[in-house]
Design a protein around this motif. Structure first.
Motif, PDB file in Angstrom:
ATOM      1  N   ASP A   1      23.770  36.989  38.341  1.00 30.95           N
ATOM      2  CA  ASP A   1      22.247  36.558  38.709  1.00 30.95           C
ATOM      3  C   ASP A   1      21.454  37.405  37.767  1.00 30.95           C
ATOM      4  N   TRP A   2      20.179  36.916  37.663  1.00 29.77           N
ATOM      5  CA  TRP A   2      19.131  37.584  36.692  1.00 29.77           C
ATOM      6  C   TRP A   2      17.758  37.099  37.178  1.00 29.77           C
ATOM      7  N   ALA A   3      16.868  37.757  36.800  1.00 37.65           N
ATOM      8  CA  ALA A   3      15.438  37.585  36.836  1.00 37.65           C
ATOM      9  C   ALA A   3      14.665  37.360  35.580  1.00 37.65           C
ATOM     10  N   TYR A   4      13.791  36.463  35.426  1.00 38.35           N
ATOM     11  CA  TYR A   4      12.959  36.409  34.168  1.00 38.35           C
ATOM     12  C   TYR A   4      11.518  36.835  34.568  1.00 38.35           C
TER      13      TYR A   4
ATOM     14  N   MET B   1     -10.119  17.569  35.368  1.00 35.46           N
ATOM     15  CA  MET B   1      -8.942  17.740  36.529  1.00 35.46           C
ATOM     16  C   MET B   1      -9.613  18.115  37.721  1.00 35.46           C
ATOM     17  N   ARG B   2      -8.945  17.994  38.945  1.00 36.39           N
ATOM     18  CA  ARG B   2      -9.030  18.686  40.130  1.00 36.39           C
ATOM     19  C   ARG B   2      -7.784  18.946  40.800  1.00 36.39           C
ATOM     20  N   ILE B   3      -7.743  19.815  41.660  1.00 41.77           N
ATOM     21  CA  ILE B   3      -6.547  20.150  42.427  1.00 41.77           C
ATOM     22  C   ILE B   3      -6.561  19.120  43.808  1.00 41.77           C
ATOM     23  N   ASP B   4      -5.495  18.653  43.818  1.00 46.16           N
ATOM     24  CA  ASP B   4      -5.245  17.448  44.972  1.00 46.16           C
ATOM     25  C   ASP B   4      -4.151  17.677  45.768  1.00 46.16           C
ATOM     26  N   GLY B   5      -3.524  18.880  45.943  1.00 40.63           N
ATOM     27  CA  GLY B   5      -2.527  18.958  46.775  1.00 40.63           C
ATOM     28  C   GLY B   5      -2.188  20.512  47.107  1.00 40.63           C
ATOM     29  N   PRO B   6      -1.212  20.934  47.879  1.00 40.78           N
ATOM     30  CA  PRO B   6      -1.055  22.171  48.104  1.00 40.78           C
ATOM     31  C   PRO B   6      -0.699  23.021  46.864  1.00 40.78           C
ATOM     32  N   ARG B   7      -0.602  24.306  46.828  1.00 43.36           N
ATOM     33  CA  ARG B   7       0.007  24.921  45.768  1.00 43.36           C
ATOM     34  C   ARG B   7       1.191  25.984  46.252  1.00 43.36           C
ATOM     35  N   GLY B   8       1.981  26.136  44.932  1.00 41.73           N
ATOM     36  CA  GLY B   8       3.088  27.038  45.239  1.00 41.73           C
ATOM     37  C   GLY B   8       2.958  27.980  44.484  1.00 41.73           C
ATOM     38  N   LEU B   9       3.837  29.106  44.604  1.00 41.56           N
ATOM     39  CA  LEU B   9       3.881  30.320  43.568  1.00 41.56           C
ATOM     40  C   LEU B   9       5.388  30.706  43.823  1.00 41.56           C
ATOM     41  N   VAL B  10       6.133  30.324  42.492  1.00 45.83           N
ATOM     42  CA  VAL B  10       7.762  30.765  42.630  1.00 45.83           C
ATOM     43  C   VAL B  10       8.260  31.646  41.722  1.00 45.83           C
ATOM     44  N   PRO B  11       8.718  32.673  42.067  1.00 43.94           N
ATOM     45  CA  PRO B  11       9.388  33.603  41.086  1.00 43.94           C
ATOM     46  C   PRO B  11      10.396  32.928  40.312  1.00 43.94           C
ATOM     47  N   MET B  12      10.565  33.162  38.818  1.00 42.75           N
ATOM     48  CA  MET B  12      11.609  32.584  38.047  1.00 42.75           C
ATOM     49  C   MET B  12      12.997  33.461  38.321  1.00 42.75           C
ATOM     50  N   ARG B  13      14.150  32.909  38.480  1.00 39.69           N
ATOM     51  CA  ARG B  13      15.385  33.557  38.570  1.00 39.69           C
ATOM     52  C   ARG B  13      16.431  32.768  38.160  1.00 39.69           C
TER      53      ARG B  13
ATOM     54  N   GLY C   1      24.305  22.740  45.033  1.00 39.97           N
ATOM     55  CA  GLY C   1      22.731  22.762  44.784  1.00 39.97           C
ATOM     56  C   GLY C   1      22.779  24.317  44.368  1.00 39.97           C
ATOM     57  N   GLU C   2      21.638  24.837  44.754  1.00 39.08           N
ATOM     58  CA  GLU C   2      21.099  26.226  44.506  1.00 39.08           C
ATOM     59  C   GLU C   2      21.971  27.385  44.996  1.00 39.08           C
ATOM     60  N   ALA C   3      22.854  26.954  45.938  1.00 35.49           N
ATOM     61  CA  ALA C   3      23.863  28.044  46.346  1.00 35.49           C
ATOM     62  C   ALA C   3      24.866  28.192  45.441  1.00 35.49           C
ATOM     63  N   ALA C   4      24.931  27.177  44.185  1.00 30.77           N
ATOM     64  CA  ALA C   4      25.998  27.434  43.129  1.00 30.77           C
ATOM     65  C   ALA C   4      25.288  27.570  41.745  1.00 30.77           C
ATOM     66  N   HIS C   5      24.099  27.206  41.776  1.00 34.44           N
ATOM     67  CA  HIS C   5      23.328  27.547  40.313  1.00 34.44           C
ATOM     68  C   HIS C   5      21.778  27.439  40.794  1.00 34.44           C
ATOM     69  N   VAL C   6      21.145  28.314  39.696  1.00 35.05           N
ATOM     70  CA  VAL C   6      19.612  28.234  39.771  1.00 35.05           C
ATOM     71  C   VAL C   6      19.102  28.581  38.593  1.00 35.05           C
ATOM     72  N   PHE C   7      17.907  27.905  38.068  1.00 30.46           N
ATOM     73  CA  PHE C   7      17.492  28.333  36.786  1.00 30.46           C
ATOM     74  C   PHE C   7      15.871  27.596  36.609  1.00 30.46           C
TER      75      PHE C   7
END
Length: 404
Positions: A180-183, A260-272, A288-294
Protein backbone atom coordinates in the motif's frame (compact mmCIF):
# COMPACT_ATOMS: atom_id res chain seq x y z
CA UNK A 1 -35.63 -16.02 1.42
CA UNK A 2 -33.83 -18.35 3.79
CA UNK A 3 -34.75 -18.17 7.47
CA UNK A 4 -32.59 -15.89 9.61
CA UNK A 5 -31.82 -18.62 12.15
CA UNK A 6 -30.18 -20.90 9.57
CA UNK A 7 -26.51 -20.00 9.80
CA UNK A 8 -24.83 -22.54 7.52
CA UNK A 9 -24.01 -21.38 3.98
CA UNK A 10 -21.94 -22.20 0.94
CA UNK A 11 -20.89 -18.52 0.64
CA UNK A 12 -20.91 -15.63 3.11
CA UNK A 13 -20.18 -12.19 1.65
CA UNK A 14 -18.92 -9.68 4.22
CA UNK A 15 -19.60 -6.06 3.30
CA UNK A 16 -22.86 -4.43 2.20
CA UNK A 17 -21.45 -1.90 -0.27
CA UNK A 18 -22.05 -2.10 -4.01
CA UNK A 19 -19.42 -4.79 -4.73
CA UNK A 20 -20.52 -6.98 -1.82
CA UNK A 21 -24.20 -6.65 -2.69
CA UNK A 22 -23.52 -7.53 -6.33
CA UNK A 23 -21.41 -10.55 -5.35
CA UNK A 24 -24.09 -11.83 -2.95
CA UNK A 25 -26.88 -11.37 -5.51
CA UNK A 26 -24.88 -13.07 -8.27
CA UNK A 27 -24.07 -16.02 -6.02
CA UNK A 28 -27.63 -16.45 -4.80
CA UNK A 29 -29.11 -16.16 -8.29
CA UNK A 30 -26.75 -18.92 -9.42
CA UNK A 31 -28.43 -21.24 -6.90
CA UNK A 32 -25.71 -21.05 -4.25
CA UNK A 33 -26.88 -20.70 -0.66
CA UNK A 34 -25.52 -17.29 0.33
CA UNK A 35 -25.40 -14.92 3.28
CA UNK A 36 -24.70 -11.19 3.12
CA UNK A 37 -23.12 -9.96 6.35
CA UNK A 38 -22.91 -6.24 7.09
CA UNK A 39 -24.82 -3.22 8.30
CA UNK A 40 -26.66 -1.21 5.65
CA UNK A 41 -25.24 2.24 6.39
CA UNK A 42 -26.39 5.31 4.41
CA UNK A 43 -24.39 6.58 1.43
CA UNK A 44 -24.54 10.39 1.14
CA UNK A 45 -21.23 12.12 0.47
CA UNK A 46 -21.83 13.59 -2.97
CA UNK A 47 -20.22 10.75 -4.87
CA UNK A 48 -21.42 9.23 -8.09
CA UNK A 49 -20.12 6.25 -10.01
CA UNK A 50 -19.63 5.94 -13.76
CA UNK A 51 -20.79 2.42 -14.51
CA UNK A 52 -19.08 1.20 -17.67
CA UNK A 53 -20.94 -0.89 -20.21
CA UNK A 54 -19.81 -4.26 -18.82
CA UNK A 55 -20.92 -3.28 -15.32
CA UNK A 56 -24.31 -2.22 -16.66
CA UNK A 57 -24.71 -5.61 -18.34
CA UNK A 58 -23.90 -7.27 -15.01
CA UNK A 59 -26.39 -5.11 -13.09
CA UNK A 60 -29.01 -5.81 -15.75
CA UNK A 61 -28.48 -9.56 -15.31
CA UNK A 62 -28.96 -9.08 -11.55
CA UNK A 63 -32.27 -7.29 -12.18
CA UNK A 64 -31.07 -3.95 -10.78
CA UNK A 65 -30.44 -1.89 -13.89
CA UNK A 66 -34.09 -1.23 -14.93
CA UNK A 67 -34.61 0.53 -11.59
CA UNK A 68 -31.36 2.54 -11.83
CA UNK A 69 -31.55 3.48 -15.51
CA UNK A 70 -34.15 6.30 -15.32
CA UNK A 71 -31.82 8.29 -13.02
CA UNK A 72 -28.61 7.49 -14.92
CA UNK A 73 -26.90 9.75 -17.46
CA UNK A 74 -25.19 8.26 -20.53
CA UNK A 75 -21.49 8.98 -21.05
CA UNK A 76 -21.43 9.21 -24.82
CA UNK A 77 -18.17 11.11 -25.16
CA UNK A 78 -15.02 11.55 -23.11
CA UNK A 79 -12.91 14.68 -23.48
CA UNK A 80 -9.39 14.84 -22.03
CA UNK A 81 -7.78 18.25 -21.65
CA UNK A 82 -4.10 18.63 -20.72
CA UNK A 83 -4.04 21.53 -18.25
CA UNK A 84 -0.60 20.85 -16.76
CA UNK A 85 1.11 23.87 -18.29
CA UNK A 86 3.65 21.56 -19.89
CA UNK A 87 5.57 22.51 -23.05
CA UNK A 88 4.33 19.21 -24.55
CA UNK A 89 0.59 19.77 -24.17
CA UNK A 90 -1.40 17.99 -26.89
CA UNK A 91 -4.71 19.45 -28.06
CA UNK A 92 -7.87 18.21 -26.29
CA UNK A 93 -8.74 14.63 -27.25
CA UNK A 94 -12.31 13.39 -27.69
CA UNK A 95 -13.36 9.75 -27.57
CA UNK A 96 -16.83 8.75 -28.83
CA UNK A 97 -18.63 5.58 -27.79
CA UNK A 98 -20.30 5.28 -31.18
CA UNK A 99 -16.88 4.60 -32.69
CA UNK A 100 -16.78 1.20 -30.94
CA UNK A 101 -20.45 0.40 -31.54
CA UNK A 102 -21.84 1.52 -28.18
CA UNK A 103 -24.53 4.05 -27.36
CA UNK A 104 -22.44 5.09 -24.35
CA UNK A 105 -19.21 4.12 -22.62
CA UNK A 106 -21.27 3.84 -19.47
CA UNK A 107 -23.79 5.64 -17.29
CA UNK A 108 -23.28 7.92 -14.32
CA UNK A 109 -25.47 7.39 -11.26
CA UNK A 110 -25.45 8.55 -7.67
CA UNK A 111 -23.74 6.01 -5.43
CA UNK A 112 -26.61 6.12 -2.94
CA UNK A 113 -29.14 5.14 -5.60
CA UNK A 114 -26.98 2.26 -6.82
CA UNK A 115 -26.52 0.86 -3.31
CA UNK A 116 -30.16 1.30 -2.30
CA UNK A 117 -31.34 -0.45 -5.46
CA UNK A 118 -29.01 -3.39 -4.86
CA UNK A 119 -30.16 -3.57 -1.23
CA UNK A 120 -33.79 -3.72 -2.32
CA UNK A 121 -32.94 -6.56 -4.70
CA UNK A 122 -31.05 -8.36 -1.94
CA UNK A 123 -34.02 -8.13 0.46
CA UNK A 124 -36.25 -9.83 -2.12
CA UNK A 125 -33.73 -12.37 -3.42
CA UNK A 126 -34.44 -16.06 -2.90
CA UNK A 127 -31.54 -18.10 -1.52
CA UNK A 128 -29.98 -15.02 0.13
CA UNK A 129 -30.00 -14.36 3.88
CA UNK A 130 -29.22 -10.86 5.18
CA UNK A 131 -27.28 -10.73 8.43
CA UNK A 132 -27.23 -7.04 9.36
CA UNK A 133 -24.32 -7.16 11.77
CA UNK A 134 -20.63 -6.40 11.49
CA UNK A 135 -18.27 -9.34 11.22
CA UNK A 136 -15.85 -9.97 14.09
CA UNK A 137 -13.28 -12.16 12.33
CA UNK A 138 -13.15 -15.50 10.56
CA UNK A 139 -11.57 -18.79 11.61
CA UNK A 140 -10.92 -21.06 8.62
CA UNK A 141 -11.16 -24.81 9.18
CA UNK A 142 -10.85 -27.87 6.97
CA UNK A 143 -14.37 -27.66 5.56
CA UNK A 144 -15.89 -24.39 6.81
CA UNK A 145 -14.93 -20.98 8.12
CA UNK A 146 -16.55 -19.75 11.29
CA UNK A 147 -17.41 -16.07 10.86
CA UNK A 148 -17.97 -14.31 14.15
CA UNK A 149 -20.45 -11.45 14.50
CA UNK A 150 -20.15 -8.44 16.80
CA UNK A 151 -23.58 -9.25 18.27
CA UNK A 152 -22.19 -12.53 19.58
CA UNK A 153 -23.54 -14.87 16.91
CA UNK A 154 -21.69 -16.60 14.12
CA UNK A 155 -22.10 -17.86 10.57
CA UNK A 156 -20.58 -21.01 9.06
CA UNK A 157 -19.63 -20.84 5.38
CA UNK A 158 -17.53 -22.87 2.99
CA UNK A 159 -16.27 -19.61 1.44
CA UNK A 160 -15.97 -16.15 2.97
CA UNK A 161 -15.94 -13.28 0.47
CA UNK A 162 -14.19 -10.19 1.81
CA UNK A 163 -15.94 -7.12 0.40
CA UNK A 164 -15.24 -5.14 3.56
CA UNK A 165 -13.42 -2.21 2.03
CA UNK A 166 -9.98 -0.68 1.73
CA UNK A 167 -9.12 -1.30 5.40
CA UNK A 168 -10.52 -4.84 5.29
CA UNK A 169 -10.23 -6.57 8.69
CA UNK A 170 -10.65 -9.93 6.93
CA UNK A 171 -7.68 -9.21 4.67
CA UNK A 172 -5.57 -7.98 7.59
CA UNK A 173 -6.25 -11.15 9.60
CA UNK A 174 -5.69 -13.50 6.66
CA UNK A 175 -1.98 -12.83 6.14
CA UNK A 176 -2.51 -11.89 2.48
CA UNK A 177 0.53 -9.96 1.25
CA UNK A 178 -0.33 -6.28 0.75
CA UNK A 179 1.47 -3.38 -0.87
CA UNK A 180 0.00 0.00 0.00
CA UNK A 181 1.03 3.58 -0.57
CA UNK A 182 -0.25 7.13 -0.21
CA UNK A 183 -0.35 10.06 -2.61
CA UNK A 184 0.13 13.69 -1.54
CA UNK A 185 -3.42 14.35 -2.75
CA UNK A 186 -7.06 14.35 -1.72
CA UNK A 187 -10.26 14.53 -3.75
CA UNK A 188 -13.14 16.95 -3.38
CA UNK A 189 -16.41 15.30 -4.48
CA UNK A 190 -19.78 16.95 -4.91
CA UNK A 191 -22.65 17.48 -7.35
CA UNK A 192 -22.96 20.64 -9.42
CA UNK A 193 -25.75 22.43 -11.24
CA UNK A 194 -24.60 24.46 -14.23
CA UNK A 195 -25.91 26.95 -16.75
CA UNK A 196 -24.98 25.16 -19.98
CA UNK A 197 -25.92 21.58 -20.92
CA UNK A 198 -23.23 18.91 -20.66
CA UNK A 199 -24.49 17.09 -23.79
CA UNK A 200 -23.50 13.72 -22.31
CA UNK A 201 -19.79 14.63 -22.51
CA UNK A 202 -17.52 13.74 -19.58
CA UNK A 203 -14.51 16.05 -19.31
CA UNK A 204 -11.28 15.23 -17.52
CA UNK A 205 -8.73 18.03 -17.05
CA UNK A 206 -5.24 16.69 -16.33
CA UNK A 207 -3.70 19.25 -13.98
CA UNK A 208 -0.30 19.31 -12.32
CA UNK A 209 -1.89 18.29 -9.00
CA UNK A 210 -4.18 15.58 -10.36
CA UNK A 211 -7.28 15.07 -12.52
CA UNK A 212 -10.26 17.42 -12.35
CA UNK A 213 -13.28 15.56 -13.71
CA UNK A 214 -16.83 16.60 -14.56
CA UNK A 215 -19.17 13.68 -15.24
CA UNK A 216 -22.68 14.19 -16.69
CA UNK A 217 -25.74 13.51 -14.56
CA UNK A 218 -29.37 13.07 -15.58
CA UNK A 219 -31.26 16.18 -16.62
CA UNK A 220 -28.57 17.77 -18.77
CA UNK A 221 -27.63 20.57 -16.37
CA UNK A 222 -26.05 18.67 -13.48
CA UNK A 223 -22.64 17.01 -13.23
CA UNK A 224 -20.66 15.22 -10.56
CA UNK A 225 -17.26 16.58 -9.62
CA UNK A 226 -14.12 14.70 -8.64
CA UNK A 227 -11.34 17.24 -8.07
CA UNK A 228 -8.05 15.60 -7.13
CA UNK A 229 -5.50 18.09 -5.88
CA UNK A 230 -2.81 18.52 -3.23
CA UNK A 231 -3.80 17.69 0.33
CA UNK A 232 -3.45 21.26 1.57
CA UNK A 233 -5.32 22.72 -1.39
CA UNK A 234 -8.10 20.14 -0.96
CA UNK A 235 -8.55 21.09 2.69
CA UNK A 236 -8.69 24.77 1.76
CA UNK A 237 -11.32 24.05 -0.89
CA UNK A 238 -13.31 21.96 1.58
CA UNK A 239 -13.39 24.94 3.98
CA UNK A 240 -14.94 27.28 1.39
CA UNK A 241 -18.63 28.10 1.48
CA UNK A 242 -20.78 26.91 -1.42
CA UNK A 243 -20.57 30.14 -3.40
CA UNK A 244 -16.78 30.35 -3.18
CA UNK A 245 -16.33 26.67 -4.03
CA UNK A 246 -18.66 27.06 -7.03
CA UNK A 247 -16.54 29.96 -8.28
CA UNK A 248 -13.34 27.94 -7.85
CA UNK A 249 -14.81 25.00 -9.78
CA UNK A 250 -16.05 27.29 -12.56
CA UNK A 251 -12.58 28.81 -12.95
CA UNK A 252 -10.87 25.42 -12.99
CA UNK A 253 -13.38 24.21 -15.62
CA UNK A 254 -12.63 27.29 -17.78
CA UNK A 255 -16.34 28.22 -17.54
CA UNK A 256 -17.08 25.52 -20.13
CA UNK A 257 -20.48 24.80 -18.51
CA UNK A 258 -21.21 28.39 -17.54
CA UNK A 259 -22.19 29.52 -14.05
CA UNK A 260 -22.15 26.77 -11.42
CA UNK A 261 -23.59 26.13 -7.98
CA UNK A 262 -23.15 23.33 -5.46
CA UNK A 263 -26.18 21.02 -5.67
CA UNK A 264 -25.38 18.13 -3.36
CA UNK A 265 -23.36 16.97 -0.34
CA UNK A 266 -19.58 17.18 -0.37
CA UNK A 267 -16.85 14.66 0.32
CA UNK A 268 -13.12 14.94 1.05
CA UNK A 269 -11.27 11.71 0.26
CA UNK A 270 -7.52 11.10 0.84
CA UNK A 271 -5.81 9.48 -2.13
CA UNK A 272 -4.11 6.15 -1.54
CA UNK A 273 -3.28 2.95 -3.36
CA UNK A 274 -3.31 -0.72 -2.41
CA UNK A 275 -2.67 -4.00 -4.18
CA UNK A 276 -2.60 -7.58 -2.91
CA UNK A 277 -0.23 -10.28 -4.07
CA UNK A 278 -3.12 -12.73 -4.51
CA UNK A 279 -6.73 -11.95 -3.62
CA UNK A 280 -7.24 -15.28 -1.81
CA UNK A 281 -6.36 -17.08 1.43
CA UNK A 282 -7.69 -20.31 2.97
CA UNK A 283 -11.49 -20.18 2.46
CA UNK A 284 -11.33 -16.46 1.68
CA UNK A 285 -11.68 -14.48 -1.56
CA UNK A 286 -11.20 -10.71 -1.64
CA UNK A 287 -13.12 -8.42 -3.98
CA UNK A 288 -13.43 -4.68 -4.55
CA UNK A 289 -11.39 -2.33 -2.41
CA UNK A 290 -10.40 -5.19 -0.12
CA UNK A 291 -8.21 -6.29 -3.06
CA UNK A 292 -7.26 -3.06 -4.84
CA UNK A 293 -7.44 0.70 -4.27
CA UNK A 294 -6.34 3.52 -6.56
CA UNK A 295 -7.22 7.14 -7.39
CA UNK A 296 -10.53 7.94 -9.16
CA UNK A 297 -9.14 8.19 -12.68
CA UNK A 298 -10.89 6.77 -15.74
CA UNK A 299 -13.86 5.34 -13.81
CA UNK A 300 -11.97 2.13 -13.05
CA UNK A 301 -12.41 1.57 -9.29
CA UNK A 302 -15.92 0.19 -8.72
CA UNK A 303 -16.05 -1.25 -12.22
CA UNK A 304 -13.02 -3.38 -11.34
CA UNK A 305 -14.74 -4.46 -8.12
CA UNK A 306 -17.88 -5.44 -10.03
CA UNK A 307 -15.72 -7.51 -12.39
CA UNK A 308 -14.30 -9.23 -9.30
CA UNK A 309 -17.85 -10.07 -8.18
CA UNK A 310 -18.89 -11.35 -11.61
CA UNK A 311 -15.69 -13.38 -12.02
CA UNK A 312 -16.10 -14.95 -8.57
CA UNK A 313 -19.65 -15.94 -9.50
CA UNK A 314 -18.27 -17.70 -12.61
CA UNK A 315 -15.70 -19.59 -10.50
CA UNK A 316 -18.42 -20.66 -8.06
CA UNK A 317 -20.73 -21.81 -10.86
CA UNK A 318 -17.96 -23.93 -12.37
CA UNK A 319 -17.17 -25.41 -8.97
CA UNK A 320 -20.84 -26.30 -8.37
CA UNK A 321 -21.15 -27.83 -11.84
CA UNK A 322 -18.06 -29.99 -11.22
CA UNK A 323 -19.05 -30.91 -7.67
CA UNK A 324 -16.07 -29.09 -6.15
CA UNK A 325 -15.77 -27.28 -2.83
CA UNK A 326 -16.72 -23.56 -3.30
CA UNK A 327 -14.05 -22.58 -0.79
CA UNK A 328 -11.48 -25.15 -1.85
CA UNK A 329 -8.10 -24.46 -3.35
CA UNK A 330 -9.17 -25.21 -6.92
CA UNK A 331 -11.99 -22.64 -6.82
CA UNK A 332 -9.81 -20.01 -5.18
CA UNK A 333 -6.92 -20.58 -7.60
CA UNK A 334 -9.29 -20.23 -10.56
CA UNK A 335 -10.62 -16.93 -9.23
CA UNK A 336 -7.16 -15.56 -8.38
CA UNK A 337 -5.59 -16.44 -11.73
CA UNK A 338 -8.54 -14.99 -13.63
CA UNK A 339 -8.30 -11.65 -11.83
CA UNK A 340 -4.51 -11.23 -11.71
CA UNK A 341 -3.89 -9.52 -15.07
CA UNK A 342 -6.96 -7.25 -15.04
CA UNK A 343 -6.36 -5.95 -11.52
CA UNK A 344 -2.61 -5.49 -12.00
CA UNK A 345 -3.00 -3.71 -15.34
CA UNK A 346 -5.66 -1.26 -14.10
CA UNK A 347 -3.78 -0.47 -10.89
CA UNK A 348 -0.51 0.11 -12.74
CA UNK A 349 -2.11 2.27 -15.45
CA UNK A 350 -3.92 4.56 -13.01
CA UNK A 351 -0.88 4.82 -10.75
CA UNK A 352 1.41 5.66 -13.69
CA UNK A 353 -0.90 8.34 -15.05
CA UNK A 354 -1.38 9.96 -11.65
CA UNK A 355 2.35 9.98 -10.89
CA UNK A 356 3.12 11.36 -14.35
CA UNK A 357 0.89 14.35 -13.64
CA UNK A 358 2.72 15.03 -10.39
CA UNK A 359 6.23 14.54 -11.80
CA UNK A 360 6.69 17.92 -13.59
CA UNK A 361 9.55 16.48 -15.68
CA UNK A 362 9.87 17.31 -19.37
CA UNK A 363 10.58 13.73 -20.54
CA UNK A 364 7.58 12.42 -18.60
CA UNK A 365 5.36 15.20 -19.94
CA UNK A 366 6.54 14.45 -23.47
CA UNK A 367 5.72 10.74 -23.18
CA UNK A 368 2.30 11.42 -21.69
CA UNK A 369 1.52 14.03 -24.34
CA UNK A 370 2.66 11.79 -27.19
CA UNK A 371 0.58 8.93 -25.84
CA UNK A 372 -2.57 11.04 -25.69
CA UNK A 373 -1.87 12.50 -29.14
CA UNK A 374 -1.38 9.01 -30.59
CA UNK A 375 -4.70 7.82 -29.15
CA UNK A 376 -6.46 10.88 -30.54
CA UNK A 377 -4.96 10.58 -34.03
CA UNK A 378 -4.54 6.83 -34.66
CA UNK A 379 -7.98 5.26 -35.10
CA UNK A 380 -7.15 1.56 -34.51
CA UNK A 381 -5.14 2.38 -31.38
CA UNK A 382 -7.90 4.66 -30.08
CA UNK A 383 -10.55 1.96 -30.57
CA UNK A 384 -8.43 -0.69 -28.82
CA UNK A 385 -7.90 1.60 -25.84
CA UNK A 386 -11.60 2.50 -25.68
CA UNK A 387 -12.72 -1.13 -25.82
CA UNK A 388 -10.24 -2.22 -23.16
CA UNK A 389 -11.23 0.71 -20.97
CA UNK A 390 -14.87 -0.32 -21.05
CA UNK A 391 -14.33 -4.07 -20.58
CA UNK A 392 -11.24 -6.26 -21.16
CA UNK A 393 -11.91 -8.76 -23.91
CA UNK A 394 -9.80 -11.54 -22.44
CA UNK A 395 -11.47 -13.25 -19.51
CA UNK A 396 -14.57 -11.04 -19.36
CA UNK A 397 -17.04 -12.59 -16.87
CA UNK A 398 -20.08 -14.30 -18.36
CA UNK A 399 -22.72 -11.87 -17.04
CA UNK A 400 -20.76 -8.92 -18.42
CA UNK A 401 -20.79 -10.43 -21.91
CA UNK A 402 -24.55 -10.93 -21.93
CA UNK A 403 -26.55 -8.79 -24.34
CA UNK A 404 -28.90 -6.27 -22.80
Amino acid sequence: MAEENEKHFAVAVVGAGAAGLAAALASAQAGIRTALVGRHAPVADGRTVALLDGSVRFLDALGAWPVIAPQASPLCELQIVDDTGSLFRPPPARFRAAEIGLDAFGWNVESARLVETLRARARAQENLTLVESDAAGAEPAERFSRLGLVDGGHVLAELIVGADGARSPLRAASGVRVRDWAYPQAAITTILAHERPHRDVSTEFHTRSGPFTLVPMAGGHRSSLVWVTGEGAARRLADLDDAALSDAVERQARAMLGAMRIDGPRGLVPMRGLAVGRPVAPRLALIGEAAHVFPPIGAQGLNLGLRDAAALRDALVRAARDGRDPGGRGTLDAYASGRRLDAAARTAAVDLLNRSLLADLLPVDALRGLGLLAMAQIGPLRRIVMREGVLPRLGAPELMRARR
